[in-house]
Motif scaffolding. Structure first.
Motif, PDB file in Angstrom:
ATOM      1  N   VAL A  44       0.877  -1.172   0.000  1.00  0.00           N
ATOM      2  CA  VAL A  44       0.000   0.000   0.000  1.00  0.00           C
ATOM      3  C   VAL A  44       0.913   1.220   0.000  1.00  0.00           C
ATOM      4  O   VAL A  44       1.146   1.847   1.020  1.00  0.00           O
ATOM      5  CB  VAL A  44      -0.929   0.011   1.233  1.00  0.00           C
ATOM      6  N   GLU A 172      -9.381  -3.378  -6.524  1.00  0.00           N
ATOM      7  CA  GLU A 172      -8.251  -2.443  -6.544  1.00  0.00           C
ATOM      8  C   GLU A 172      -8.633  -1.150  -7.255  1.00  0.00           C
ATOM      9  O   GLU A 172      -8.149  -0.068  -6.892  1.00  0.00           O
ATOM     10  CB  GLU A 172      -7.051  -3.101  -7.245  1.00  0.00           C
ATOM     11  N   GLU A 175     -10.253   0.953  -4.761  1.00  0.00           N
ATOM     12  CA  GLU A 175      -9.243   1.586  -3.901  1.00  0.00           C
ATOM     13  C   GLU A 175      -8.744   2.890  -4.509  1.00  0.00           C
ATOM     14  O   GLU A 175      -8.548   3.881  -3.807  1.00  0.00           O
ATOM     15  CB  GLU A 175      -8.047   0.648  -3.702  1.00  0.00           C
ATOM     16  N   ARG A 187      -9.353  -1.607   0.382  1.00  0.00           N
ATOM     17  CA  ARG A 187      -7.905  -1.756   0.501  1.00  0.00           C
ATOM     18  C   ARG A 187      -7.579  -2.788   1.578  1.00  0.00           C
ATOM     19  O   ARG A 187      -6.672  -3.609   1.431  1.00  0.00           O
ATOM     20  CB  ARG A 187      -7.258  -0.411   0.830  1.00  0.00           C
TER      21      ARG A 187
END
Length: 250
Positions: A44, A172, A175, A187
């Motif tokens: 991340v 994703e 995110e 996430r």
């Protein structure tokens, strides 16, 4: 015990509480073993960059780990779940310590101000209730905001799946494109899967955190699809329309 002594004790208690809170805030994330693994292994980048910019001190992380290890008996899974739901970056052990500290400060100042132990106890009880009230309000606001984002999340995931993305890849996209709390929650799903938790279990964890009936419907549909197969985008479109209809009704 005279008023001057009580005042000194009150100031010392307040300084101690402030010190604990500074340590927790500056360390910036959970101090338990799962949190350490996430910070170590999860990809991340923006979160890691924020930690680096903040100049997080490894010593503070070690202090938190020791405190949580020694006093782990104080924490509970349910309380940890509530803290995650509210997105408070502390463990249940740390929350309880803060609550105790607030209660002690309330007791001392109630005793000083009103000159009575009973008044101190009454203020201590009131002070002990405040963190719980703030936690519930914070969690409720975040749940409401997540609910408002859910249809947009489903539309985004459905569109990504139609273009050939897998379900995890579509998450994703959420995110990157959505704002918190949806972006943060998906996430976390991605991070959990990266740590070896199955996607179905990670989605169950998401459902437990957010406690949303529409999300429960989505998670159930995804789990059924994983078991029986079929066209994922068609299933997502049907679920999205169902959620839309439920929103219109309620």
């Amino acid at each position: 015990m005279n008023t001057g002594t009580l005042l000194i004790l009150g100031v010392l208690a307040l300084i101690s509480l402030a010190g604990i809170m500074i340590v927790l805030i500056r360390s910036g994330s959970r101090g338990d073993e799962v949190g350490e693994r996430i910070l170590t292994y999860a990809t991340v980048p923006e979160f890691l960059q924020e930690r680096k910019k903040a100049g997080a001190n490894p010593r503070l992380f070690r202090i938190r780990r020791r405190i949580n290890s020694m006093l782990s008996v104080l924490g509970t899974e349910d309380l940890n779940l509530q803290l995650m739901r509210a997105d408070w970056k502390i463990t249940s052990t740390e929350y309880i310590l803060i609550r105790i500290g607030v209660m002690l400060v309330g007791f001392v100042f109630g005793w000083i101000i009103f000159g009575s132990i009973l008044s101190g106890l009454a203020l201590a009880i009131l002070a002990n209730l405040l963190p719980g009230i703030f936690l519930r309000r914070s969690a409720s606001r975040r749940q409401i905001k997540f609910e408002e984002q859910l249809v947009d999340v489903l539309v985004l995931i459905t569109g990504a799946v139609k273009t050939g993305f897998s379900l995890l890849q579509a998450m994703e996209v959420v995110e990157r494109e959505m704002q918190p709390p949806a972006a943060d929650e998906f996430r976390r799903v991605h991070v959990e899967v990266g740590l070896g938790i199955g996607l179905s279990q990670a989605l169950d964890n998401l459902s437990a955190r957010m406690q949303n009936q529409d999300l429960d419907l989505v998670v159930t549909a995804v789990k059924i699809h994983n078991q029986v197969g079929g066209n994922l985008s068609t299933m997502l479109e049907a679920v999205t329309e169902t959620v839309r209809e439920r929103d219109r009704l309620f």
